[in-house]
Motif scaffolding. Structure first.
Motif, mmCIF file in Angstrom:
data_model
loop_
_atom_site.group_PDB
_atom_site.id
_atom_site.type_symbol
_atom_site.label_atom_id
_atom_site.label_comp_id
_atom_site.label_asym_id
_atom_site.label_seq_id
_atom_site.Cartn_x
_atom_site.Cartn_y
_atom_site.Cartn_z
ATOM 1 N N GLY A 48 -34.670 13.502 -23.987
ATOM 2 C CA GLY A 48 -34.240 12.067 -23.604
ATOM 3 C C GLY A 48 -33.498 12.737 -22.189
ATOM 4 O O GLY A 48 -32.867 12.303 -20.745
ATOM 5 N N LEU A 49 -31.883 14.007 -22.629
ATOM 6 C CA LEU A 49 -30.997 14.763 -21.907
ATOM 7 C C LEU A 49 -32.136 15.425 -20.590
ATOM 8 O O LEU A 49 -31.679 15.143 -20.010
ATOM 9 C CB LEU A 49 -30.786 15.671 -22.857
ATOM 10 N N SER A 50 -33.219 15.957 -21.126
ATOM 11 C CA SER A 50 -34.008 16.789 -19.861
ATOM 12 C C SER A 50 -34.208 15.702 -19.141
ATOM 13 O O SER A 50 -33.968 15.811 -17.579
ATOM 14 C CB SER A 50 -34.962 17.422 -20.519
ATOM 15 N N GLN A 51 -34.490 14.384 -19.500
ATOM 16 C CA GLN A 51 -35.689 13.188 -18.704
ATOM 17 C C GLN A 51 -34.363 13.095 -17.506
ATOM 18 O O GLN A 51 -33.778 12.348 -16.537
ATOM 19 C CB GLN A 51 -36.051 12.484 -19.179
ATOM 20 N N GLN A 52 -33.096 12.592 -18.033
ATOM 21 C CA GLN A 52 -32.509 11.852 -17.439
ATOM 22 C C GLN A 52 -30.501 12.621 -16.668
ATOM 23 O O GLN A 52 -30.792 12.831 -15.269
ATOM 24 C CB GLN A 52 -30.851 11.190 -18.399
ATOM 25 N N LEU A 53 -31.601 14.061 -17.287
ATOM 26 C CA LEU A 53 -30.534 15.174 -16.262
ATOM 27 C C LEU A 53 -31.941 15.512 -14.962
ATOM 28 O O LEU A 53 -31.040 15.494 -13.335
ATOM 29 C CB LEU A 53 -30.798 16.610 -16.636
ATOM 30 N N ALA A 54 -33.395 15.157 -15.420
ATOM 31 C CA ALA A 54 -33.794 15.425 -13.753
ATOM 32 C C ALA A 54 -33.893 14.434 -12.871
ATOM 33 O O ALA A 54 -33.847 14.371 -11.792
ATOM 34 C CB ALA A 54 -35.729 15.224 -14.212
ATOM 35 N N VAL A 55 -33.296 12.530 -13.429
ATOM 36 C CA VAL A 55 -32.875 12.197 -12.064
ATOM 37 C C VAL A 55 -31.764 12.323 -11.310
ATOM 38 O O VAL A 55 -31.995 12.157 -10.737
ATOM 39 C CB VAL A 55 -32.633 10.606 -12.870
ATOM 40 N N LEU A 56 -30.912 12.647 -12.218
ATOM 41 C CA LEU A 56 -29.370 12.703 -11.709
ATOM 42 C C LEU A 56 -29.866 14.191 -10.759
ATOM 43 O O LEU A 56 -29.174 14.156 -9.782
ATOM 44 C CB LEU A 56 -28.588 13.269 -12.894
ATOM 45 N N ARG A 57 -30.543 15.355 -11.119
ATOM 46 C CA ARG A 57 -30.905 15.945 -10.269
ATOM 47 C C ARG A 57 -32.188 15.576 -9.244
ATOM 48 O O ARG A 57 -31.258 16.156 -7.522
ATOM 49 C CB ARG A 57 -31.893 17.700 -10.493
ATOM 50 N N LYS A 58 -32.251 14.852 -9.238
ATOM 51 C CA LYS A 58 -33.750 14.456 -8.618
ATOM 52 C C LYS A 58 -32.331 13.373 -7.299
ATOM 53 O O LYS A 58 -32.715 13.593 -5.655
ATOM 54 C CB LYS A 58 -34.695 13.621 -8.203
ATOM 55 N N ALA A 59 -31.197 12.825 -7.546
ATOM 56 C CA ALA A 59 -30.537 11.822 -6.357
ATOM 57 C C ALA A 59 -29.003 12.749 -5.998
ATOM 58 O O ALA A 59 -29.252 12.389 -5.386
ATOM 59 C CB ALA A 59 -30.439 11.353 -7.386
ATOM 60 N N GLU A 60 -29.184 14.085 -6.604
ATOM 61 C CA GLU A 60 -28.400 15.132 -5.743
ATOM 62 C C GLU A 60 -26.853 14.632 -6.347
ATOM 63 O O GLU A 60 -26.015 15.296 -5.942
ATOM 64 C CB GLU A 60 -28.802 15.347 -4.338
ATOM 65 N N LEU A 61 -27.384 14.358 -7.733
ATOM 66 C CA LEU A 61 -25.236 13.906 -7.782
ATOM 67 C C LEU A 61 -25.160 14.767 -9.145
ATOM 68 O O LEU A 61 -23.841 15.161 -9.326
ATOM 69 C CB LEU A 61 -25.828 12.176 -9.108
ATOM 70 N N VAL A 62 -26.002 15.824 -9.126
ATOM 71 C CA VAL A 62 -25.583 17.402 -10.238
ATOM 72 C C VAL A 62 -26.059 18.224 -9.476
ATOM 73 O O VAL A 62 -27.493 17.738 -8.816
ATOM 74 C CB VAL A 62 -25.817 16.785 -11.249
ATOM 75 N N THR A 63 -25.386 19.218 -9.693
ATOM 76 C CA THR A 63 -26.307 20.324 -8.852
ATOM 77 C C THR A 63 -26.290 21.693 -10.363
ATOM 78 O O THR A 63 -25.544 20.696 -11.908
ATOM 79 C CB THR A 63 -24.927 20.796 -7.988
ATOM 80 N N SER A 64 -27.177 22.127 -10.605
ATOM 81 C CA SER A 64 -27.653 23.223 -11.838
ATOM 82 C C SER A 64 -27.795 24.772 -10.779
ATOM 83 O O SER A 64 -28.129 24.870 -10.486
ATOM 84 C CB SER A 64 -28.848 22.688 -12.310
#
Length: 123
Positions: A48-64
């Motif tokens: 679940g965490l990976s799925q939610q992080l992927a959405v946030l990355r795609k929206a560019e709300l987080v950087t990695s």
């Protein structure tokens, strides 16, 4: 604001519209955290965490940033400022105006009242 800009803001709002994603953003708002640290802080397990992080990355709300085998995340302040600017404009706070004409300042919503308190519409 053009239609493309509104589409971009809508995408950001959709990415935010999930309690787990908001929880993740809250966790990484002040400090860069590894995936393991985010899992520990939020209690959100894999996958679940990976799925939610992927959405946030795609929206560019987080950087990695990858360091060795670990990936670290933090809030992308520039993207959040875009959204904040849009919402401020919707509230009549942009360009130095404190409130739209004829509107009184409303106290900040509290946790009491739940969604009903949050969704209050001013006339």
């Amino acid at each position: 604001m053009g239609e493309d800009d509104l589409d971009a803001v809508a995408e950001l709002l959709r990415a935010l519209a999930h309690p787990l994603r908001l929880q993740i953003l809250h966790a990484v708002r002040a400090a860069e955290l590894s995936v393991g640290e985010i899992e520990e802080v939020t209690g959100i397990g894999q996958p679940g965490l990976s799925q939610q992080l992927a959405v946030l990355r795609k929206a560019e709300l987080v950087t990695s940033q990858r360091t060795g085998k670990q990936v670290f995340y933090r809030v992308d302040g520039d993207r959040v400022r875009v959204l904040s600017g849009f919402l401020d404009g919707m509230a009549g706070l942009a360009a130095g105006t404190s409130q739209p004409a004829g509107h009184q300042a409303e106290p900040a919503p509290t946790t009491k009242g739940g969604a009903a308190g949050f969704a209050r519409v001013l006339r």
